[in-house]
Design a protein around this motif. Structure first.
Motif: not given
Length: 292
Positions: A201-202, A193-194, A116-119, A132-137
């Motif tokens: 990302y934040w 690491q997580t 979930l780190e990409a969130m 909406m299948n949220a996400g990013g790069r």
């Protein structure tokens, strides 16, 4: 209000919505309902359907523009305990549709549950983010969704597993159904690491986006692999202002609002940006935010 006779959940009439959205603009909901259980939610939607009353779901209000006239129907909020709990079973996480996505992402990162780190830095609730299948790069939420429980427009409860779910760019086949539970399959990893990835990302989002301003995330979808923000910037629209709404000077795919802004101001900026990007770049931008 006969259609809601006997309803036991929280209910407000002509309830202001501006304070519940990130833009902080817009008019009231004819009815604002917070069901106390899945059964109450199903009953509410069933009754509304029987009486021809439209409904919307309002999560964190992070990708919604409510018109100045408000919404003449039922607005549902999954903010009661029945929809805001999270259960952990090894690497499987079962989260209610009303759970705050950022909070969940942080908790999972601390536990060393990776996926979930990409969130990080993406506002919203689990239900809306799944739909909406949220996400990013760095990834999309649909990549880790194992199954969902949802309530249909007429109040029927349905369960969809991984094989039945289809996720695309900012889309899914969940449709108008309301996600009340989502099961996520994560990977047990090293918590240090997580958390490091989460913080990276934040921080990346904070550097690039106007997270301290009143906005609603990215306004437009990226067309065909191109960057909507880059196209808007290329069209010379950073800083363009109409009334109390402006194209962000930090990230052109964000519209920010001042305290005196109205929904009409935001809509005027949206329309101008779309027209100018078509005229100057030959690309028609599609909305990512939901306009009520």
């Amino acid at each position: 209000m006969n259609w809601l006779n006997g309803f036991n959940g929280k209910l407000r009439e002509f309830a202001p919505l501006a304070e519940l959205t990130w833009f902080r603009v817009g008019g009231p909901a004819r009815w604002l309902v917070s069901p106390g259980s899945q059964t109450e939610l199903a009953e509410t939607l069933g009754r509304a359907a029987d009486h021809g009353i439209p409904y919307k779901v309002l999560g964190a209000g992070a990708n919604v523009l409510v018109s100045d006239d408000g919404f003449d129907g039922v607005v549902v909020r999954l903010d009661e305990p029945a929809f805001t709990s999270t259960d952990f079973d090894g690497h499987l996480v079962r989260a209610g549709g009303g759970v705050d996505l950022m909070d969940l992402t942080h908790v999972c990162a601390r536990r060393g549950l990776s996926g979930l780190e990409a969130m990080a830095g993406i506002p919203g609730t689990v239900g809306g983010a799944v739909r909406m299948n949220a996400g990013g790069r760095h990834g999309e939420l649909g990549q880790v969704v194992e199954g969902v429980t949802a309530v249909s427009e007429r109040g029927a409860v349905v369960s969809l597993d991984r094989k039945e779910l289809l996720f695309g760019y900012r889309s899914s086949n969940i449709g108008a159904r309301i996600v009340v539970w989502a099961t996520l399959r994560l990977v047990q990893s090293d918590p240090v690491q997580t958390m490091q990835r989460f913080r990276e990302y934040w921080a990346e989002k904070k550097r690039a986006q106007p997270l301290g301003d009143r906005s609603a995330g990215c306004v437009f979808k990226n067309p065909g692999g191109a960057s909507a923000g880059a196209l808007i910037d290329q069209a010379g629209l950073k800083g363009y202002t109409r009334g109390g709404a402006s194209v962000s000077a930090r990230h052109a795919n964000f519209i920010v609002t001042a305290p005196h802004a109205t929904a009409a101001h935001v809509r005027a900026v949206i329309d101008h940006v779309r027209d100018e990007v078509v005229r100057r770049c030959g690309v028609e931008l599609e909305l990512e935010i939901d306009i009520w």
